[in-house]
Design an enzyme around this catalytic site. Structure first.
Site, short mmCIF file in Angstrom:
data_model
loop_
_atom_site.label_atom_id
_atom_site.label_comp_id
_atom_site.label_asym_id
_atom_site.label_seq_id
_atom_site.Cartn_x
_atom_site.Cartn_y
_atom_site.Cartn_z
N SER A 1 60.28 9.95 123.20
CA SER A 1 60.86 11.29 123.13
C SER A 1 62.37 11.12 123.19
CB SER A 1 60.37 12.15 124.29
OG SER A 1 60.95 13.43 124.20
N HIS B 1 81.51 51.82 109.72
CA HIS B 1 81.94 50.44 109.98
C HIS B 1 81.24 49.88 111.21
CE1 HIS B 1 84.66 47.37 111.68
NE2 HIS B 1 84.75 47.01 110.41
N GLY C 1 87.33 43.64 106.26
CA GLY C 1 88.58 43.08 106.76
C GLY C 1 89.58 42.86 105.65
N ARG D 1 89.37 47.78 93.59
CA ARG D 1 88.65 47.30 94.78
C ARG D 1 88.63 45.78 94.79
NH1 ARG D 1 84.08 51.20 96.04
NH2 ARG D 1 84.41 52.90 94.59
N ARG E 1 74.11 46.05 96.11
CA ARG E 1 74.13 44.69 96.66
C ARG E 1 72.94 44.55 97.60
NH1 ARG E 1 79.30 45.67 100.69
NH2 ARG E 1 78.49 47.60 101.54
N CYS F 1 63.45 16.11 122.63
CA CYS F 1 63.33 17.12 123.68
C CYS F 1 64.69 17.52 124.27
CB CYS F 1 62.39 16.64 124.79
SG CYS F 1 63.02 15.23 125.70
N MET G 1 91.46 44.04 101.97
CA MET G 1 91.80 45.31 101.34
C MET G 1 90.57 45.80 100.62
SD MET G 1 94.11 46.57 98.30
CE MET G 1 92.68 47.16 97.42
N TYR H 1 57.47 15.88 116.22
CA TYR H 1 57.60 17.21 116.83
C TYR H 1 59.01 17.43 117.38
CZ TYR H 1 57.27 15.01 121.45
OH TYR H 1 57.51 14.25 122.55
N LYS I 1 80.70 42.25 94.10
CA LYS I 1 80.78 43.60 93.55
C LYS I 1 80.85 43.56 92.02
CE LYS I 1 82.89 46.26 96.42
NZ LYS I 1 84.08 46.62 97.21
C1 PEP Z 1 67.90 14.58 127.54
O1 PEP Z 1 68.60 13.77 128.10
O2 PEP Z 1 68.05 14.92 126.36
C2 PEP Z 1 66.82 15.24 128.27
C3 PEP Z 1 65.98 16.03 127.64
O3 PEP Z 1 66.75 15.05 129.60
P1 PEP Z 1 67.69 15.78 130.65
O4 PEP Z 1 68.39 16.88 129.93
O5 PEP Z 1 66.80 16.26 131.71
O6 PEP Z 1 68.57 14.67 131.07
#
Ligand code: PEP
Ligand code: MG
Length: 877
Positions: free
Chosen positions: A770, A454, A103, A94, A338, A837, A105, A857, A25
């Site tokens: 992976s 609010h 939350g 203020r 702001r 993954c 004053m 990825y 502010k």
């Molecule tokens: C993992 O273990 O991260 C995985 C993707 O396989 P799951 O969750 O099926 O064991």
């Protein structure tokens, strides 16, 4: 050391660059003054002063001298004096932390009034009513925010007077009544505190500054910081600013406005104001304000000036502004600006629009949206086809729809949410005390208050559906019921609210996901231009694969084939396979399963035409496909007592014996993953056949199929070599038979510490890695995935862990293993493709880590694909 900074009257010492020191502010007031925007002068006491005050329990040396000097300056600048009975200076006090924080004053207005100066004010303004109205407001506000006296003590007295005089509005009370109220308010103060209401202005100021400093550590503020990850060390600044009056008659007023619509992001000057009122009247939602468009008609010149200033501010800050203004007898003052809080949808639209308006570039736009906000744009809405009884309508304060049981208190909402109940918090209006309950609720409904109340502001910030100002309902707290349209809805009954439309329905609505809007598409395309990480999805069904493609997934990073085993018509065949006591019987069952698996692969390959699909061979322990041991015992008992058929009893007994043999003490560390493929190669053979046959068939139809066959839970390169032979032999024979060649890859999950540590050896046989960070987290910490829920919350509460390592990747430990795996893997196969993954593939922080670590990825559930696209662009920037 300097603790106090002046602003206004061409003597401004601060700027927008000093947020940390002056709070949001204070820094913005200084910046506006620097820009030549009309701002009433004042000074800011720095956050540093607050931090020192908290640390030493005493004011830093020299602070009060500086304050005195700044008061002098302020008096010169305004030509008024604190405590001057002829021409009194009044100020607001203020709080203003570096990060905006409900939350704490908030505000004391009209500080500087006492029994004498009130008369001076009356004389100067020639308006006795106004002077006493201001005084009684000051006593009430000061008592409330500085001393914590319940405002109801005062409100009740006002109500009494209104009842006596038979009027409904505060403004209808006459001057003498205002004077009486001042005396009565002072008595309340004395009764509650044991002291007279302070007449010494310096004392008033000191108490107010104290209160601001102390409010930094009140429970609500602490809770808010905890919920929002804000450091306790920042401290708050205090702004003391000359008052201007919005309550000096019909040519005065006060309001709040946004440079764009904070709910939708539409480019329109958007706001609310009240004539003859002071700031808190608008925000508190006590009187329902008028639209800013009404100001255009009532005071066109002021409107024009306001419009010009706000546009200038938006151009200067290059972001949507949320401003507060006051008009004193036709003269406009800006009290605050702001960057506006906004819904996710608005954040998206504003960022995209501002690129088209050449205010910001694409990269800036991509950084303007938090990945989590995408979740909110993808919020559910009420299925338009559903037929529901409309209970009432209010303001569409925060978008999305929610269904839940009605609760009338924040506390109750928190309790019920703890028990996994969905609740809608229904309140007359909300206050910062309700934050916990709002957080716990699925949605919020209030009877009073506008778009800037609010409830509206906080719900939008939280991304919760909210309907405000719904005056068609009335709450009876004592009976625990609200009524609308002649219906009574008890606490605990279900309602549905639509915060995008401002509607409330009886009962449980069917919720639906909205279409991904055009702006999201645009934003994600810009993200795609920036990011280098690919984003894949975890999908096991053709439906999920299609959905993920729509969300922009560039392939499947994990298809868990076991999920295909659970269908109603499949599970008996799967059990047949598991229970076979010889290879021949097992193969018979597998032959029945194979066409079913193949069908799934056909559809998934079609949905992902041209994109790689990582298919993981069977991973979980087999007993997961069998019924529960205890249930079977029950069943046998029942059959026996009811004199069931011997045949049936034998069948269940056989099942029981199988369940018993397959029972493991630590199934997660037991007979699963590639260990299954080594003991029962025919299971994997069946799966590989299904994959390659489907691929051959589609490939000859012209579909571009890119299968990647993945072997789970490898910890030793010899396991990989063993299973890989099954893969290549089976694939070879199918391809020969079909006369088609498929370019497929064979790789492995890295989800055990030993695999990461020996990744150089494993990479010799694996064409891709992976990282299965779910199992890798489980085995690195030694926390069972299925049992960690019992202690993780406590670990987080006690600060042993910062967050749940199954949701946010533990970079220090699990991440380190990943880095070793990546380095070692590339050392023996430089072009090896690598991804993640586990659940972490959809978490922004973990995505950023994955990028830094050099993965190719990330793969996550379909709904998180857009989040991952944005997060991986932000990781680059
Ligand atoms: C993992 O273990 O991260 C995985 C993707 O396989 P799951 O969750 O099926 O064991
Ligand atoms: Mg796993």
């Amino acid at each position: 050391k300097k603790f106090v900074y002046f602003f206004g009257d061409n003597q401004t010492e601060g700027s927008n660059k000093m947020k940390h020191l002056l709070g949001g502010k204070g820094a913005n007031l200084a910046e506006m003054a620097n820009l030549g925007v009309p701002v009433p002068p004042g000074f800011t006491i720095s956050t540093e002063a607050c931090v020192l005050y908290m640390k030493n329990n005493d004011y830093p040396e020299g602070m009060w001298d500086e304050i005195d000097k700044n008061i002098d300056k302020l008096e010169k600048s305004t030509g008024k004096k604190f405590g001057d009975p002829e021409n009194p200076l009044l100020s607001s006090v203020r709080s203003g932390a570096p990060i905006s924080m409900p939350g704490m004053m908030d505000t004391v207005l009209n500080l500087g009034l006492n029994d004498e100066t009130v008369r001076g004010l009356a004389k100067r303004t020639d308006n006795e009513w106004f002077a006493y109205d201001s005084y009684r407001r000051f006593i009430m506000m000061f008592s409330d925010v500085v001393l914590g006296i319940d405002t109801n003590e005062f409100e009740n007295l006002i109500q009494q007077k209104k009842d006596e005089l038979g009027v409904t509005e505060d403004t209808e009370l006459d001057t003498n009544t205002m004077k009486d109220l001042v005396e009565e308010f002072k008595s309340v103060y004395k009764e509650k505190t044991g002291s007279d209401f302070p007449q010494e202005i310096k004392q008033q100021l000191k108490m107010a500054i104290n209160a601001v400093f102390n409010s930094w550590n009140n429970e609500r503020a602490k809770k808010y910081r905890q919920l929002n990850d804000i450091s306790d060390e920042l401290g708050t600044a205090v702004n003391v600013q000359a008052m201007v009056f919005g309550n000096m008659g019909e040519t005065s007023g006060t309001g709040v406005a946004f440079t764009r619509n904070p709910a939708t992001g539409e480019k329109e000057f958007y706001g609310e104001y009240l004539t003859n009122a002071q700031g808190e009247d608008v925000v508190a939602g006590i009187r329902t304000p008028k639209s800013i468009q009404a100001l255009k008609e009532n005071m066109p010149d002021v409107y024009k000036q306001l419009d010009d200033i706000t546009q200038k501010l938006e151009q200067h800050y290059k972001d949507m502004q949320d401003i507060e203004f006051t008009i004193e007898k036709g003269k406009l003052y800006m009290l605050q600006t702001r960057n506006a809080k906004r819904t996710a949808a608005a954040a998206l639209k504003v960022a995209v629009d501002m690129v088209y308006e050449n205010l910001i570039n694409k990269k800036e736009a991509v950084m303007r949206l938090k990945p989590s906000q995408i979740d909110q744009v993808l919020h559910p809405m009420i299925d338009p086809d559903s037929e529901l009884e409309l209970l009432s309508s209010g303001l569409a304060a925060s978008p999305g729809a929610a269904v839940g049981k009605v609760v009338f208190s924040a506390e109750h909402a928190e309790e019920m949410a703890q028990n996994n109940e969905d609740v809608i918090l229904v309140r007359t209006e909300t206050s910062p005390e309700d934050i916990g309950g709002m957080h716990a609720a699925k949605g919020v409904l209030t009877v009073r208050g506008g778009m800037t109340s609010h409830a509206a502001v906080v719900a939008r910030g939280m991304g919760k559906p909210c309907v405000c100002g719904c005056d068609g309902i009335s709450i009876d707290m004592n009976k625990g019921v609200f009524t609308a349209k002649g219906y009574s809805i008890n606490e605990g009954e279900c309602i549905s609210i639509d915060g995008s439309e401002g509607k409330i329905y009886m009962g449980e609505a069917e919720l639906k996901m909205p279409n991904v809007s055009g702006e999201l598409e645009t934003m994600l395309q810009w993200a795609d231009e920036i990011r280098s990480l690919n984003v894949r999805t975890n999908a096991d069904t053709p439906e999920d694969a299609k959905l993920a493609r729509d969300f922009g997934a560039e392939g499947i990073g994990l298809c868990r084939t076991e999920h295909m085993f659970f269908g109603e018509e499949r599970i008996p065949v799967v059990r047949e396979m598991i229970m076979a006591d010889n290879k021949e019987d097992r193969e018979k069952a597998l032959q029945k399963l194979q066409p079913m698996q193949k069908d799934d692969f056909l559809d998934i390959f079609r949905a992902m035409d041209g994109y790689p699909i990582t298919i993981r061979l069977l991973d979980p322990p087999l007993h997961e496909f069998l019924p529960n041991y205890e249930d079977l015992i029950e069943k046998i008992k029942k059959l026996e007592s009811e004199g069931g058929k011997q045949e049936e009893i034998k069948r269940v007994n056989d099942l029981l014996r199988n369940v018993d043999t397959l029972k493991e003490t630590n199934p997660m560390l037991g007979h699963r993953g590639c260990r299954l493929g080594i003991t029962y190669p025919e299971i994997y053979e069946m799966q590989i056949k299904a994959i390659i046959e489907a691929a051959c068939e589609l490939s000859s139809e012209g579909t571009n199929v890119i299968p990647e066959i993945m072997i789970p839970l490898v910890s030793n390169e010899k396991e990989l070599d063993f299973v890989k032979k099954t893969v290549t032999d089976t694939a070879e024979s199918v391809m020969n038979e079909k006369g088609t060649n498929i370019d497929y890859l064979c790789g492995t999950m890295i989800e055990l510490p030993r695999a990461a540590l020996t990744a150089d050896k494993i990479a010799k046989g694996a064409e891709f890695f992976s990282f299965g960070t779910n199992d890798l987290t489980q085995t690195t910490f030694g926390y069972s995935r299925d049992d960690a829920g019992k202690f993780l919350p406590l670990y987080i509460d006690k600060g042993i862990l910062e967050s749940d390592p199954f949701a946010v990747l533990d970079q220090e430990g699990v991440g380190e293993l990943m880095k070793i795996g990546i380095d070692k893997g590339r050392s023996s196969r430089p072009d090896i493709k690598m991804g993640i993954c586990g659940e972490h593939g959809g978490d922004p922080e973990s995505i950023s880590f994955s990028y830094e670590a050099g993965l190719n990825y990330v793969s996550c559930s379909p709904y998180r694909v857009p989040i991952a696209r944005l997060a991986s662009a932000q990781a680059v920037l």
